[in-house]
Design a protein around this motif. Structure first.
Motif, PDB file in Angstrom:
ATOM      1  N   ASP A   1      28.554 136.379   5.630  1.00  0.00           N
ATOM      2  CA  ASP A   1      27.844 135.103   5.517  1.00  0.00           C
ATOM      3  C   ASP A   1      26.383 135.399   5.200  1.00  0.00           C
ATOM      4  N   TRP A   2      25.899 134.881   4.053  1.00  0.00           N
ATOM      5  CA  TRP A   2      24.504 135.139   3.685  1.00  0.00           C
ATOM      6  C   TRP A   2      23.520 134.449   4.629  1.00  0.00           C
TER       7      TRP A   2
ATOM      8  N   THR B   1      20.583 143.282   1.373  1.00  0.00           N
ATOM      9  CA  THR B   1      20.142 143.102  -0.014  1.00  0.00           C
ATOM     10  C   THR B   1      19.293 144.285  -0.477  1.00  0.00           C
TER      11      THR B   1
ATOM     12  N   SER C   1      21.059 136.023   9.055  1.00  0.00           N
ATOM     13  CA  SER C   1      19.683 136.415   8.726  1.00  0.00           C
ATOM     14  C   SER C   1      19.282 137.766   9.307  1.00  0.00           C
TER      15      SER C   1
ATOM     16  N   GLN D   1      28.964 141.726   6.134  1.00  0.00           N
ATOM     17  CA  GLN D   1      27.939 140.679   6.090  1.00  0.00           C
ATOM     18  C   GLN D   1      28.581 139.300   6.205  1.00  0.00           C
TER      19      GLN D   1
ATOM     20  N   LEU E   1      30.052 143.900   2.033  1.00  0.00           N
ATOM     21  CA  LEU E   1      30.038 142.435   1.987  1.00  0.00           C
ATOM     22  C   LEU E   1      30.999 141.831   3.005  1.00  0.00           C
TER      23      LEU E   1
ATOM     24  N   TYR F   1      20.497 140.175   6.599  1.00  0.00           N
ATOM     25  CA  TYR F   1      20.374 139.786   5.189  1.00  0.00           C
ATOM     26  C   TYR F   1      19.396 140.689   4.419  1.00  0.00           C
TER      27      TYR F   1
ATOM     28  N   ILE G   1      20.346 141.123  -7.777  1.00  0.00           N
ATOM     29  CA  ILE G   1      19.682 140.661  -6.556  1.00  0.00           C
ATOM     30  C   ILE G   1      18.168 140.793  -6.695  1.00  0.00           C
TER      31      ILE G   1
END
Length: 221
Positions: free
Chosen positions: A187-188, A198, A191, A185, A182, A194, A212
């Motif tokens: 920042d969700w 997940t 893209s 990553q 995380l 992402y 999720i």
């Protein structure tokens, strides 16, 4: 007052240099092999394998410079976990050694140095030997060292715990497998990674991964 608030707000948006990014560190996976795993007592092997899956999968998603090193693979310790070998399939990426301390193996040390990263993230077996030794060795060469504690295993709860304490006292920064992925990553809205991240958590993320999966499915209705 407004100017002061603006200044504080602007400062808060700058991430700490202590945080890991996909490009500021080298990941070293050490001795994730069957013979080494058989003696692990501080963590259930199923949980260990899930955490290793998160770390190796996450590093691949973010193209982190990664080294996989084994000890006496053909003569004693056996092949690496499938959670590693299924991600890093190129046999040239693997470096076998005889030294308990990977830092003392000239080839491994040279490859780490050649990566040019002053942050090193370690995970492996056993915590009290094959993680402590390179962690302390890297510190004296002015590396910032991070250890993924729940992707490490020791021969007893005490062996693992004391090893982590020893490293922290020396300046090593402890993190966990979920935290590692995380933090990369961050920042969700990122893209490009992402979907892969997940999907990785759905596979290896336990209850979090189920959450999720649930959210993704229910949001379709």
């Amino acid at each position: 007052m407004a100017a002061c608030l603006f200044s504080i707000s602007g400062f808060a948006q700058k991430p700490s240099p202590k945080l890991l990014t996909p490009t500021n560190h080298t990941l070293v996976l050490i001795d994730f092999e069957g013979q080494m795993a058989f003696a692990v007592k501080n963590i259930d092997l199923e949980n260990l394998r899930q955490n290793v899956g998160l770390v190796s999968g996450g590093s691949k998603i973010f193209n982190v410079p990664t080294i996989v090193t084994t000890v006496s693979e053909k003569s004693f310790s056996g092949p690496v976990f499938p959670e590693v070998s299924e991600v890093y399939t190129d046999t040239e990426a693997y470096m076998d050694r005889t030294t308990m301390n990977a830092w003392e193996d000239v080839k491994v040390h040279d490859v780490i140095v050649a990566k040019g990263k002053k942050k090193i993230v370690l995970a492996g077996l056993w915590t009290e030997v094959c993680i402590v030794d390179p962690a302390l060795s890297a510190l004296i060469e002015d590396y910032e060292v991070y250890v993924i504690t729940d992707a490490c295993g020791g021969v007893s709860d005490e062996a693992h715990r004391v090893a982590i304490q020893r490293m922290i006292q020396a300046g090593v920064q402890p993190i966990t497998a979920t935290q590692y992925v995380l933090e990369l990553q961050r920042d969700w809205a990122r893209s490009e990674t992402y979907a892969a991240v997940t999907a990785l958590f759905k596979k290896y993320g336990g209850a979090y991964g189920l959450g999720i999966q649930y959210a993704h499915d229910m949001l379709k209705h």
